[in-house]
Design a protein around this motif. Structure first.
Motif, mmCIF file in Angstrom:
data_model
loop_
_atom_site.group_PDB
_atom_site.id
_atom_site.type_symbol
_atom_site.label_atom_id
_atom_site.label_comp_id
_atom_site.label_asym_id
_atom_site.label_seq_id
_atom_site.Cartn_x
_atom_site.Cartn_y
_atom_site.Cartn_z
ATOM 1 N N SER A 28 0.833 -1.212 0.000
ATOM 2 C CA SER A 28 0.000 0.000 0.000
ATOM 3 C C SER A 28 0.863 1.257 0.000
ATOM 4 O O SER A 28 0.481 2.276 -0.600
ATOM 5 C CB SER A 28 -0.933 0.006 1.212
ATOM 6 N N LEU A 52 1.898 1.830 -3.626
ATOM 7 C CA LEU A 52 0.777 2.301 -4.452
ATOM 8 C C LEU A 52 0.456 3.765 -4.148
ATOM 9 O O LEU A 52 0.187 4.560 -5.057
ATOM 10 C CB LEU A 52 -0.454 1.419 -4.201
ATOM 11 N N LEU A 53 0.482 4.109 -2.871
ATOM 12 C CA LEU A 53 0.197 5.496 -2.489
ATOM 13 C C LEU A 53 1.283 6.440 -3.003
ATOM 14 O O LEU A 53 0.991 7.547 -3.479
ATOM 15 C CB LEU A 53 0.069 5.604 -0.967
ATOM 16 N N ASP A 107 3.230 5.978 -5.628
ATOM 17 C CA ASP A 107 3.063 6.110 -7.081
ATOM 18 C C ASP A 107 1.904 7.038 -7.412
ATOM 19 O O ASP A 107 1.973 7.843 -8.357
ATOM 20 C CB ASP A 107 2.820 4.728 -7.704
ATOM 21 N N ALA A 108 0.846 6.918 -6.653
ATOM 22 C CA ALA A 108 -0.316 7.779 -6.894
ATOM 23 C C ALA A 108 0.012 9.240 -6.605
ATOM 24 O O ALA A 108 -0.437 10.141 -7.326
ATOM 25 C CB ALA A 108 -1.490 7.313 -6.033
ATOM 26 N N GLN A 137 1.805 10.546 -9.467
ATOM 27 C CA GLN A 137 0.870 10.782 -10.568
ATOM 28 C C GLN A 137 0.086 12.078 -10.331
ATOM 29 O O GLN A 137 -0.115 12.875 -11.251
ATOM 30 C CB GLN A 137 -0.106 9.606 -10.709
ATOM 31 N N LEU A 183 -7.220 8.536 -6.509
ATOM 32 C CA LEU A 183 -6.198 7.758 -7.218
ATOM 33 C C LEU A 183 -5.787 6.518 -6.441
ATOM 34 O O LEU A 183 -5.447 5.486 -7.028
ATOM 35 C CB LEU A 183 -4.958 8.626 -7.483
ATOM 36 N N GLU A 184 -5.788 6.626 -5.109
ATOM 37 C CA GLU A 184 -5.370 5.465 -4.314
ATOM 38 C C GLU A 184 -5.838 5.650 -2.884
ATOM 39 O O GLU A 184 -6.033 6.775 -2.414
ATOM 40 C CB GLU A 184 -3.838 5.331 -4.343
ATOM 41 N N TYR A 185 -6.033 4.524 -2.230
ATOM 42 C CA TYR A 185 -6.417 4.531 -0.812
ATOM 43 C C TYR A 185 -5.834 3.282 -0.164
ATOM 44 O O TYR A 185 -5.869 2.199 -0.765
ATOM 45 C CB TYR A 185 -7.943 4.539 -0.662
ATOM 46 N N GLY A 186 -5.300 3.425 1.040
ATOM 47 C CA GLY A 186 -4.765 2.248 1.713
ATOM 48 C C GLY A 186 -4.213 2.603 3.080
ATOM 49 O O GLY A 186 -4.239 3.776 3.490
ATOM 50 N N ALA A 231 -4.873 8.504 1.541
ATOM 51 C CA ALA A 231 -5.450 8.535 0.195
ATOM 52 C C ALA A 231 -4.787 9.629 -0.627
ATOM 53 O O ALA A 231 -4.295 10.623 -0.080
ATOM 54 C CB ALA A 231 -6.956 8.802 0.270
#
Lengths: 272, 359
Positions: free
Chosen positions: A23, A26-27, A29-30, A33, A254-257, A265
């Motif tokens: 997570s 991913l966060l 990278d988001a 972005q 875009l992402e959450y975790g 997020a």
């Protein structure tokens, strides 16, 4: 258009870990972005609030043109991501104009320019992800925890007004988590998860409302969210972003975790 | 900028007691010079509030900003605390628990032998830009962390010298001992009060008991400092001149009365009642003791049923602050509460908050 967009990004240093949890990666990278998307909208500067620079008296504006140093986080110092170098480019003209505008609106605006001033972890982390090449200067304000949340919206409004007077195009960035209940033990990255299902549910409810463009409903739920899910700084970050005028449209989540059990997020508000 | 003084850690160490005296039982004999002749153990505890305004008002050489003074009653209270520390308690070490070294996971103990640097306070940079340089009693620090872990607490030993020392640690320690010639152990506050989490006072009590065990194991003669204010709602802006005492008064009458009730219990020596009262006081006034420093302190002392000596009380930007000494060997004279008095003011006439504080 003065305000070209806005973003909510996490400020936990775990996003910079050499060996991140899924997570965290991913966060991160988001957030990168989100930075690319904001920069593509063509801002001249970023207007930034980090809840980890919390204050209690007046609103503090960073007016040092180049805060730089070596920051060791007081909680995460034992990890590779707990030590951060920073070298910030501050748009002092915008920060000064912003502080003056805030004063004109009746707020106490305090200029901060001190050698050795400890820039907070959240500001540093967000900067490394959103604009790693420091392509745009930033204007920074503290998060006054004793002021009414609505005041932070007015402070954001002051930034937009000041930028407009200077002819600057700006993007707003709020550095904040969602639920703030940390896992109260030392964990390996792979163990990271939400331990409180209620916090997770509240975070998802808030993000769903934002994605539906119902920002005002989230603001109305802010205090309840704070009580039920220990929302980071009572979600003052959203009050700030809403004050910029950029949140009058559906958000893109875009992402959450989880980050050490807290909610995190990456959310943007952009045209198109 | 002047440097602060150093001493070598442990050069005044005493052998461990074979049987520690029970908490709260006066055991000391005063020596010919008025000094306390007890052996090792916790010889006294101070509630030692830390708002940076107090250091700012003192104008010490370590702090860069200059002031015209202010908050004298609290500073005079610290003057008396310093006298007692030096003449009566004569500790090997001061152990401080401070709410502005906020650790989000675990109870941290500073084990850096010689923390030094410039602490520019992010909340009050105009008041505190303090150059610190002190000695840690690493053996005791390590023992406290180990005893706390043995008690089931999540802990961490800070050995990274790059972590900036916070203003609550600096504030209490400077005001108790501006020469910094007594070694120190500093403990973090494992909570996140500004993020709406409530402190877990039960953990703080366990940490206090662990601190006591570590002090006894290592044979130290220790003074403890709980670096907390009392009622903690305050203004969200300050006067142009921070030391303008015309602007200084309690945030509201409600906070003041709750603080006075807490101090009434302290002065009467009704410590068991105080223990039960603290959560109510926290709830009513957003008291900073929610960070646990006072619970840690009194737990380490064994919640002694002795009066605390209130050396002074005053407000700082509206918050309530008291300098209090608990000295089990030479307790203060009790000041019983009036007949029929019960702690906890009637809230029916509570005024509305004057700002959006904490909302």
């Amino acid at each position: 258009m003065t305000v070209v967009g806005a973003a909510l990004v996490p400020g936990m240093p775990h996003l910079l870990a050499a060996e991140p949890a899924p997570s965290w990666k991913l966060l991160a990278d988001a957030a990168r972005q989100a930075g690319r998307d904001l920069r593509a909208a063509g801002p001249d500067a970023f207007v930034v609030l980090s809840t980890q620079w919390f204050t209690v008296l007046g609103h503090q504006f960073q007016v040092d043109p180049n805060p730089r140093g070596h920051h060791v986080d007081e909680n995460w110092y034992a990890y590779d991501y707990g030590t951060l170098d920073y070298d910030l480019r501050v748009d002092v003209e915008l920060a000064e104009a912003w502080a003056c505008q805030a004063e004109d609106m009746g707020f106490q605006a305090r200029r901060t320019r001190y050698d050795g001033f400890p820039v907070d972890t959240g500001t540093v982390v967000a900067g490394k992800l959103v604009d790693p090449d420091r392509s745009r200067p930033i204007a920074l304000v503290s998060c006054n925890l004793y002021a009414a949340a609505g005041d932070l919206g007015r402070i954001a409004e002051a930034a937009a007004l000041a930028a407009g007077k200077l002819g600057r195009r700006v993007a707003f960035v709020a550095v904040s988590g969602l639920s703030s209940g940390l896992i109260q033990r030392w964990i390996e990255p792979a163990e990271d998860r939400f331990e409180d299902a209620g916090h997770d549910a509240w975070n998802r409810r808030v993000l769903d409302l934002l994605a539906a463009g119902r920002t005002d409903e989230v603001l109305a739920l802010r205090e309840e969210y704070a009580r039920e899910a220990q929302a980071d700084s009572q979600l003052r970050a959203l009050a700030f972003l809403a004050g910029s005028g950029a949140c009058d449209r559906p958000a893109r989540v875009l992402e959450y975790g989880p980050v050490w059990g807290t909610g995190a997020a990456v959310v943007t508000w952009l045209d198109g | 900028m002047s440097r602060v003084f150093h001493v070598t850690v442990g050069d005044r160490r005493r052998p461990p007691q074979t049987a520690p005296a029970p908490a709260g039982v006066p055991v000391a004999e005063l020596g010919p010079g008025g000094g306390d002749e007890r052996g090792p153990g916790i010889v006294a505890g101070f509630l030692a509030p830390h708002p940076p305004h107090l250091i700012y008002a003192e104008n010490p050489p370590q702090n860069e900003p200059r002031s015209r003074g202010g908050w004298e009653l609290l500073r005079w209270a610290y003057q008396e605390a310093r006298r007692r520390l030096r003449e009566r308690h004569r500790p090997d070490v001061i152990v401080v628990h401070a709410p502005h070294w906020i650790t989000m996971v675990g109870h941290h103990v500073n084990c850096v032998p010689n923390p030094r640097g410039l602490s520019v306070e992010p909340i009050f940079p105009h008041l505190l830009r303090y150059r610190y340089d002190f000695r840690t009693d690493v053996e005791l620090a390590t023992a406290i962390a180990d005893c706390a872990a043995d008690a089931g607490l999540v802990t961490r030993k800070l050995t990274n010298p790059g972590v900036r020392v916070d203003y609550a640690t600096i504030g209490a320690l400077h005001l108790l001992n501006p020469d910094w010639d007594i070694p120190v152990v500093s403990l973090s506050a494992n909570n996140n009060p500004y993020f709406y989490s409530d402190a877990d006072l039960e953990q703080m009590e366990r940490l206090g008991a662990a601190t006591r065990r570590a002090v006894e194991q290592t044979g130290r003669r220790a003074v403890l400092a709980g670096s907390n204010s009392l009622s903690h709602l305050h203004w969200d802006r300050e006067p142009d001149l921070p030391e303008d005492m015309a602007a200084e008064h309690p945030y509201d009458d409600h906070q003041y009365r709750w603080d006075m009730d807490l101090l009434t219990l302290v002065r009467a020596g009704r410590t068991r009642e105080l223990r039960a009262f603290l959560p109510r006081h926290i709830e009513a006034t957003a008291a900073e003791v929610k960070a646990g420093s006072l619970s840690w302190l009194l737990s380490a002392l064994g919640w002694p049923e002795i009066p605390g000596d209130v050396l002074g009380y005053g407000t700082i930007i509206g918050t309530g602050n008291a300098v209090i000494e608990w000295d089990p060997a030479s307790p203060a004279r009790p000041h019983p509460a009036p007949p029929g008095w019960a702690p906890g003011p009637d809230d029916a006439d509570r005024p509305r908050p004057m700002t959006g504080a904490r909302s």
